[in-house]
Design a protein around this motif. Structure first.
Motif, PDB file in Angstrom:
ATOM      1  N   THR A   1      -6.488  20.252 -41.439  1.00  0.00           N
ATOM      2  CA  THR A   1      -6.421  21.722 -41.389  1.00  0.00           C
ATOM      3  C   THR A   1      -7.755  22.330 -40.952  1.00  0.00           C
ATOM      4  N   THR A   2      -8.857  21.678 -41.280  1.00  0.00           N
ATOM      5  CA  THR A   2     -10.165  22.160 -40.822  1.00  0.00           C
ATOM      6  C   THR A   2     -10.308  21.938 -39.322  1.00  0.00           C
ATOM      7  N   TYR A   3      -9.924  20.764 -38.849  1.00  0.00           N
ATOM      8  CA  TYR A   3     -10.023  20.460 -37.422  1.00  0.00           C
ATOM      9  C   TYR A   3      -9.236  21.469 -36.587  1.00  0.00           C
ATOM     10  N   PHE A   4      -8.025  21.788 -37.042  1.00  0.00           N
ATOM     11  CA  PHE A   4      -7.179  22.731 -36.305  1.00  0.00           C
ATOM     12  C   PHE A   4      -7.414  24.186 -36.732  1.00  0.00           C
ATOM     13  N   GLU A   5      -8.405  24.403 -37.577  1.00  0.00           N
ATOM     14  CA  GLU A   5      -8.784  25.743 -38.048  1.00  0.00           C
ATOM     15  C   GLU A   5      -7.584  26.515 -38.600  1.00  0.00           C
ATOM     16  N   ILE A   6      -6.828  25.856 -39.460  1.00  0.00           N
ATOM     17  CA  ILE A   6      -5.655  26.474 -40.083  1.00  0.00           C
ATOM     18  C   ILE A   6      -6.088  27.112 -41.394  1.00  0.00           C
ATOM     19  N   GLY A   7      -5.933  28.399 -41.510  1.00  0.00           N
ATOM     20  CA  GLY A   7      -6.259  29.115 -42.743  1.00  0.00           C
ATOM     21  C   GLY A   7      -7.750  29.190 -43.023  1.00  0.00           C
ATOM     22  N   SER A   8      -8.082  29.934 -44.066  1.00  0.00           N
ATOM     23  CA  SER A   8      -9.477  30.046 -44.494  1.00  0.00           C
ATOM     24  C   SER A   8      -9.852  28.808 -45.304  1.00  0.00           C
ATOM     25  N   PRO A   9     -11.137  28.563 -45.461  1.00  0.00           N
ATOM     26  CA  PRO A   9     -11.550  27.402 -46.272  1.00  0.00           C
ATOM     27  C   PRO A   9     -10.969  27.427 -47.688  1.00  0.00           C
ATOM     28  N   SER A  10     -10.958  28.583 -48.334  1.00  0.00           N
ATOM     29  CA  SER A  10     -10.415  28.634 -49.698  1.00  0.00           C
ATOM     30  C   SER A  10      -8.904  28.430 -49.696  1.00  0.00           C
ATOM     31  N   ALA A  11      -8.206  28.961 -48.694  1.00  0.00           N
ATOM     32  CA  ALA A  11      -6.751  28.756 -48.608  1.00  0.00           C
ATOM     33  C   ALA A  11      -6.436  27.281 -48.378  1.00  0.00           C
ATOM     34  N   ARG A  12      -7.240  26.615 -47.576  1.00  0.00           N
ATOM     35  CA  ARG A  12      -7.040  25.174 -47.351  1.00  0.00           C
ATOM     36  C   ARG A  12      -7.149  24.403 -48.655  1.00  0.00           C
ATOM     37  N   LEU A  13      -8.159  24.734 -49.452  1.00  0.00           N
ATOM     38  CA  LEU A  13      -8.349  24.050 -50.732  1.00  0.00           C
ATOM     39  C   LEU A  13      -7.188  24.321 -51.676  1.00  0.00           C
ATOM     40  N   GLU A  14      -6.732  25.561 -51.725  1.00  0.00           N
ATOM     41  CA  GLU A  14      -5.619  25.914 -52.615  1.00  0.00           C
ATOM     42  C   GLU A  14      -4.352  25.160 -52.233  1.00  0.00           C
ATOM     43  N   VAL A  15      -4.020  25.167 -50.951  1.00  0.00           N
ATOM     44  CA  VAL A  15      -2.814  24.469 -50.498  1.00  0.00           C
ATOM     45  C   VAL A  15      -2.973  22.961 -50.693  1.00  0.00           C
ATOM     46  N   ALA A  16      -4.149  22.439 -50.374  1.00  0.00           N
ATOM     47  CA  ALA A  16      -4.389  20.999 -50.497  1.00  0.00           C
ATOM     48  C   ALA A  16      -4.261  20.525 -51.935  1.00  0.00           C
ATOM     49  N   SER A  17      -4.658  21.371 -52.906  1.00  0.00           N
ATOM     50  CA  SER A  17      -4.596  20.950 -54.314  1.00  0.00           C
ATOM     51  C   SER A  17      -3.160  20.720 -54.776  1.00  0.00           C
ATOM     52  N   TRP A  18      -2.218  21.307 -54.107  1.00  0.00           N
ATOM     53  CA  TRP A  18      -0.795  21.084 -54.428  1.00  0.00           C
ATOM     54  C   TRP A  18      -0.163  20.077 -53.469  1.00  0.00           C
ATOM     55  N   PHE A  19      -0.451  20.241 -52.174  1.00  0.00           N
ATOM     56  CA  PHE A  19       0.168  19.396 -51.155  1.00  0.00           C
ATOM     57  C   PHE A  19      -0.220  17.935 -51.319  1.00  0.00           C
ATOM     58  N   CYS A  20      -1.464  17.661 -51.740  1.00  0.00           N
ATOM     59  CA  CYS A  20      -1.981  16.287 -51.781  1.00  0.00           C
ATOM     60  C   CYS A  20      -1.203  15.392 -52.731  1.00  0.00           C
ATOM     61  N   TRP A  21      -0.498  15.964 -53.674  1.00  0.00           N
ATOM     62  CA  TRP A  21       0.259  15.123 -54.602  1.00  0.00           C
ATOM     63  C   TRP A  21       1.748  15.429 -54.581  1.00  0.00           C
ATOM     64  N   ALA A  22       2.127  16.697 -54.417  1.00  0.00           N
ATOM     65  CA  ALA A  22       3.549  17.052 -54.481  1.00  0.00           C
ATOM     66  C   ALA A  22       4.336  16.486 -53.297  1.00  0.00           C
ATOM     67  N   PHE A  23       3.798  16.619 -52.103  1.00  0.00           N
ATOM     68  CA  PHE A  23       4.513  16.123 -50.930  1.00  0.00           C
ATOM     69  C   PHE A  23       4.615  14.596 -50.920  1.00  0.00           C
ATOM     70  N   PRO A  24       3.507  13.847 -51.138  1.00  0.00           N
ATOM     71  CA  PRO A  24       3.644  12.381 -51.196  1.00  0.00           C
ATOM     72  C   PRO A  24       4.566  11.915 -52.318  1.00  0.00           C
ATOM     73  N   LEU A  25       4.532  12.597 -53.460  1.00  0.00           N
ATOM     74  CA  LEU A  25       5.412  12.217 -54.565  1.00  0.00           C
ATOM     75  C   LEU A  25       6.876  12.440 -54.193  1.00  0.00           C
ATOM     76  N   PHE A  26       7.152  13.528 -53.494  1.00  0.00           N
ATOM     77  CA  PHE A  26       8.510  13.816 -53.034  1.00  0.00           C
ATOM     78  C   PHE A  26       8.994  12.735 -52.055  1.00  0.00           C
ATOM     79  N   ILE A  27       8.165  12.388 -51.095  1.00  0.00           N
ATOM     80  CA  ILE A  27       8.533  11.348 -50.119  1.00  0.00           C
ATOM     81  C   ILE A  27       8.715  10.011 -50.839  1.00  0.00           C
TER      82      ILE A  27
END
Length: 159
Positions: free
Chosen positions: A115-141
């Protein structure tokens, strides 16, 4: 922070050894390595709660990390209960979930890098989304694969 990182690293190393039966049986017992894994998850989980509460980003970021810590403890605890009751397949499934959560920090770093490489969202938004995505999405898969295996073997979704 040191306890979180060092104990998380021990759990991260213990996981693949546990899953790789041939190597494990030659050097350390499954039970002993499982105890080491549980202790590492326990200590690292405590440290993760401190980090979640002390973060300077936002309460959303802290909550995502805190819920990850709770899920990590619960999946590991349920794996322990399953093996104590001699439910080997159920133990394997819960340990798979636990190890997916152990890898959450790797998924976190990859998500932040992309998300940083592609400049998606603000730095704080990236951290907020990552704190959920990093475990919820892999756990779902992972859950899809766990359940698919059970369905292929003619089992219902955990009767």
């Amino acid at each position: 922070v040191f306890n979180h990182v060092s104990m998380g690293a021990i759990a991260l190393l213990a996981g693949p050894i546990q899953f790789w039966l041939a190597w494990r049986s030659k050097f350390i017992s499954h039970k002993r390595l499982g105890i080491i894994y549980m202790i590492a998850v326990g200590i690292s989980g405590i440290a993760s709660f401190y980090l979640a509460l002390a973060n300077k980003t936002s309460w959303i970021f802290g909550l995502g990390l805190g819920v990850l810590g709770i899920a990590w403890w619960l999946t590991t605890g349920l794996a322990f209960l399953a093996i104590r009751r001699h439910k080997i397949q159920l133990h394997r499934e819960w340990m798979t979930r636990s190890f997916i959560l152990t890898m959450g920090f790797i998924f976190f770093r990859v998500f932040i890098a992309i998300t940083t490489y592609f400049e998606i969202g603000s730095p704080s938004a990236r951290l907020e989304v990552a704190s959920w995505f990093c475990w919820a999405f892999p756990l779902f898969i992972g859950e899809i694969f766990i359940q698919r295996k059970g369905l292929r073997n003619g089992q219902a979704l955990h009767n």
